[in-house]
Write a protein that holds these residues in place. Structure first.
Motif, PDB file in Angstrom:
ATOM      1  N   MET A  54      33.843  47.889  33.868  1.00  9.97           N
ATOM      2  CA  MET A  54      33.566  48.673  32.668  1.00  9.97           C
ATOM      3  C   MET A  54      34.294  50.004  32.739  1.00  9.97           C
ATOM      4  SD  MET A  54      31.669  46.722  30.894  1.00  9.97           S
ATOM      5  CE  MET A  54      30.709  45.225  31.123  1.00  9.97           C
ATOM      6  N   PRO A  55      35.007  50.363  31.684  1.00 10.82           N
ATOM      7  CA  PRO A  55      35.837  51.575  31.724  1.00 10.82           C
ATOM      8  C   PRO A  55      35.100  52.828  32.163  1.00 10.82           C
ATOM      9  CG  PRO A  55      36.342  50.293  29.775  1.00 10.82           C
ATOM     10  CD  PRO A  55      35.162  49.633  30.421  1.00 10.82           C
ATOM     11  N   VAL A  56      33.858  53.006  31.710  1.00 11.06           N
ATOM     12  CA  VAL A  56      33.158  54.247  32.003  1.00 11.06           C
ATOM     13  C   VAL A  56      32.847  54.389  33.487  1.00 11.06           C
ATOM     14  CG1 VAL A  56      30.787  53.423  31.711  1.00 11.06           C
ATOM     15  CG2 VAL A  56      31.369  55.798  31.123  1.00 11.06           C
ATOM     16  N   LEU A  57      32.821  53.277  34.235  1.00  9.61           N
ATOM     17  CA  LEU A  57      32.522  53.333  35.671  1.00  9.61           C
ATOM     18  C   LEU A  57      33.731  52.986  36.529  1.00  9.61           C
ATOM     19  CD1 LEU A  57      28.957  51.707  35.773  1.00  9.61           C
ATOM     20  CD2 LEU A  57      29.562  54.136  35.807  1.00  9.61           C
ATOM     21  N   ARG A  58      34.893  52.892  35.917  1.00  6.38           N
ATOM     22  CA  ARG A  58      36.087  52.477  36.659  1.00  6.38           C
ATOM     23  C   ARG A  58      36.428  53.445  37.777  1.00  6.38           C
ATOM     24  NH1 ARG A  58      40.088  51.223  32.481  1.00  6.38           N
ATOM     25  NH2 ARG A  58      38.897  49.273  32.342  1.00  6.38           N
ATOM     26  N   GLU A  59      36.166  54.738  37.563  1.00  3.88           N
ATOM     27  CA  GLU A  59      36.526  55.744  38.565  1.00  3.88           C
ATOM     28  C   GLU A  59      35.356  56.141  39.461  1.00  3.88           C
ATOM     29  OE1 GLU A  59      39.575  56.597  38.948  1.00  3.88           O
ATOM     30  OE2 GLU A  59      40.325  55.558  37.166  1.00  3.88           O
ATOM     31  N   ALA A 110      28.504  54.254  45.298  1.00  8.74           N
ATOM     32  CA  ALA A 110      27.556  54.416  44.193  1.00  8.74           C
ATOM     33  C   ALA A 110      27.489  53.151  43.351  1.00  8.74           C
ATOM     34  CB  ALA A 110      27.960  55.608  43.324  1.00  8.74           C
ATOM     35  N   LEU A 111      28.620  52.487  43.161  1.00  6.36           N
ATOM     36  CA  LEU A 111      28.629  51.233  42.407  1.00  6.36           C
ATOM     37  C   LEU A 111      27.842  50.154  43.125  1.00  6.36           C
ATOM     38  CD1 LEU A 111      32.305  51.064  41.075  1.00  6.36           C
ATOM     39  CD2 LEU A 111      30.228  51.442  39.748  1.00  6.36           C
ATOM     40  N   ASP A 112      27.963  50.111  44.440  1.00  4.81           N
ATOM     41  CA  ASP A 112      27.202  49.124  45.209  1.00  4.81           C
ATOM     42  C   ASP A 112      25.707  49.346  45.048  1.00  4.81           C
ATOM     43  OD1 ASP A 112      29.473  47.879  46.110  1.00  4.81           O
ATOM     44  OD2 ASP A 112      29.532  48.934  48.039  1.00  4.81           O
ATOM     45  N   ARG A 113      25.290  50.611  45.086  1.00  4.25           N
ATOM     46  CA  ARG A 113      23.861  50.906  44.920  1.00  4.25           C
ATOM     47  C   ARG A 113      23.398  50.563  43.504  1.00  4.25           C
ATOM     48  NH1 ARG A 113      25.376  55.206  48.409  1.00  4.25           N
ATOM     49  NH2 ARG A 113      25.829  56.614  46.666  1.00  4.25           N
ATOM     50  N   ALA A 128      20.454  55.071  38.648  1.00  7.76           N
ATOM     51  CA  ALA A 128      21.587  54.426  39.315  1.00  7.76           C
ATOM     52  C   ALA A 128      22.864  54.607  38.493  1.00  7.76           C
ATOM     53  CB  ALA A 128      21.293  52.950  39.527  1.00  7.76           C
ATOM     54  N   PHE A 129      22.725  54.514  37.182  1.00  8.58           N
ATOM     55  CA  PHE A 129      23.893  54.701  36.317  1.00  8.58           C
ATOM     56  C   PHE A 129      24.436  56.115  36.433  1.00  8.58           C
ATOM     57  CE2 PHE A 129      25.507  56.313  32.250  1.00  8.58           C
ATOM     58  CZ  PHE A 129      26.618  55.491  32.078  1.00  8.58           C
ATOM     59  N   LEU A 130      23.551  57.111  36.360  1.00 11.22           N
ATOM     60  CA  LEU A 130      23.995  58.502  36.405  1.00 11.22           C
ATOM     61  C   LEU A 130      24.586  58.846  37.765  1.00 11.22           C
ATOM     62  CD1 LEU A 130      21.099  60.248  34.450  1.00 11.22           C
ATOM     63  CD2 LEU A 130      23.427  59.804  33.665  1.00 11.22           C
ATOM     64  N   GLU A 131      24.022  58.278  38.830  1.00 15.13           N
ATOM     65  CA  GLU A 131      24.591  58.523  40.161  1.00 15.13           C
ATOM     66  C   GLU A 131      26.028  58.013  40.223  1.00 15.13           C
ATOM     67  OE1 GLU A 131      24.052  57.291  44.876  1.00 15.13           O
ATOM     68  OE2 GLU A 131      22.792  56.341  43.338  1.00 15.13           O
ATOM     69  N   ALA A 132      26.245  56.798  39.670  1.00 11.99           N
ATOM     70  CA  ALA A 132      27.592  56.229  39.690  1.00 11.99           C
ATOM     71  C   ALA A 132      28.525  57.010  38.771  1.00 11.99           C
ATOM     72  CB  ALA A 132      27.538  54.765  39.278  1.00 11.99           C
ATOM     73  N   ALA A 133      28.039  57.350  37.579  1.00 11.03           N
ATOM     74  CA  ALA A 133      28.883  58.038  36.602  1.00 11.03           C
ATOM     75  C   ALA A 133      29.229  59.451  37.026  1.00 11.03           C
ATOM     76  CB  ALA A 133      28.190  58.061  35.249  1.00 11.03           C
ATOM     77  N   ALA A 166      36.360  62.200  38.027  1.00 12.15           N
ATOM     78  CA  ALA A 166      37.004  61.326  37.041  1.00 12.15           C
ATOM     79  C   ALA A 166      35.979  60.463  36.327  1.00 12.15           C
ATOM     80  CB  ALA A 166      38.056  60.455  37.716  1.00 12.15           C
ATOM     81  N   ALA A 167      34.988  59.952  37.063  1.00 18.64           N
ATOM     82  CA  ALA A 167      33.949  59.130  36.445  1.00 18.64           C
ATOM     83  C   ALA A 167      33.091  59.967  35.503  1.00 18.64           C
ATOM     84  CB  ALA A 167      33.080  58.482  37.531  1.00 18.64           C
ATOM     85  N   CYS A 168      32.778  61.180  35.906  1.00 21.35           N
ATOM     86  CA  CYS A 168      31.980  62.070  35.054  1.00 21.35           C
ATOM     87  C   CYS A 168      32.729  62.385  33.757  1.00 21.35           C
ATOM     88  CB  CYS A 168      31.662  63.354  35.813  1.00 21.35           C
ATOM     89  SG  CYS A 168      30.516  64.453  34.946  1.00 21.35           S
ATOM     90  N   LEU A 169      34.029  62.619  33.865  1.00 27.73           N
ATOM     91  CA  LEU A 169      34.833  62.888  32.679  1.00 27.73           C
ATOM     92  C   LEU A 169      34.856  61.677  31.749  1.00 27.73           C
ATOM     93  CD1 LEU A 169      36.711  64.781  31.138  1.00 27.73           C
ATOM     94  CD2 LEU A 169      38.612  63.919  32.524  1.00 27.73           C
TER      95      LEU A 169
END
Length: 230
Positions: free
Chosen positions: A1-6, A11-14, A101-106, A111-114
């Motif tokens: 998913m583009p919003v989590l690509r970076e 964090a993605l694993d969690r 979990a989403f906010l931790e990853a984002a 770059a992910a936050c942006l």
């Protein structure tokens, strides 16, 4: 998913470990208005409609989220109840990621936050534009604007094909288009008949063809500029 690509792999694993995959039949409700959950939903297969209901009881369609898109990120960010309902348009598979979990990853990398900020900004811009259209444009021009939004360039190898034509496929039903622009179905039907009579649109099997999209776009832009006093 583009919003989590970076996002960071850790964090993605969690987030993946806490996510839930769910299947919904066509017409099934996924979220209702004022739902207190904060999950972010990713559409893996199918399509989901986001809509609200006015105090008068009329449904207004905000957007349709197709595979690759997401919804629910605003509630995940501010923790407030849902302001819209989500319904599966067709049989759909979704992945629900808990808000934390989403906010931790984002927010795991700049770059992910942006990417998240840009996604939310795009939503706000889109909804603001549609709000201005509903408040300032007559039904006829709201139909023009929505058809242009729903359309894509027409791909044809025919020698006499108009390269400027656009198509809307599948064509929305009148009551659905009315719900998208905040109008009544009868008014939409009248305007469609007029558009066809003037040769600006045409019906084909499984599609509506915008014969002169530049004319439609110019009419919308001219009215918006006039309202803005430009």
């Amino acid at each position: 998913m583009p919003v989590l690509r970076e996002a960071s792999s850790e964090a993605l694993d969690r987030a993946a470990a806490r996510s839930v995959w769910r299947d919904y039949a066509a017409g099934a409700m996924i979220l209702d208005l004022d739902d207190p959950s904060g999950d972010v939903w990713f559409v893996i297969e199918g399509s989901v409609r986001i809509q609200v209901r006015t105090p008068a009881g009329r449904d207004v369609i905000l957007s349709d989220i197709v595979a690759g898109g997401m919804f629910g990120e605003v509630a995940a960010i501010d923790g407030a109840p849902r302001t819209a309902a989500a319904t599966a348009l067709v049989r759909s598979r979704l992945c629900a990621v808990p808000a934390a979990a989403f906010l931790e990853a984002a927010c795991s990398t700049p770059a992910a936050c942006l990417a998240l900020l840009r996604t939310v900004t795009a939503i706000l811009r889109r909804q603001s534009k549609r709000l201005v259209e509903r408040e300032t444009l007559p039904v006829r021009l709201r139909i023009y604007a929505e058809l242009l939004r729903l359309s894509r360039p027409r791909l044809s190898r025919a020698a006499d094909a108009n390269q400027d034509e656009r198509v809307v496929s599948p064509p929305p039903r009148r009551h659905i288009l009315a719900a998208r622009i905040g109008a009544r179905r009868e008014a939409v039907s009248r305007e469609f008949a007029d558009l066809m009579r003037r040769g600006l649109i045409a019906k084909e099997r499984g599609a509506i063809v915008l014969r002169q999209p530049a004319v439609l776009r110019h009419a919308v832009e001219t009215e918006l500029e006039a309202e803005a006093g430009l």
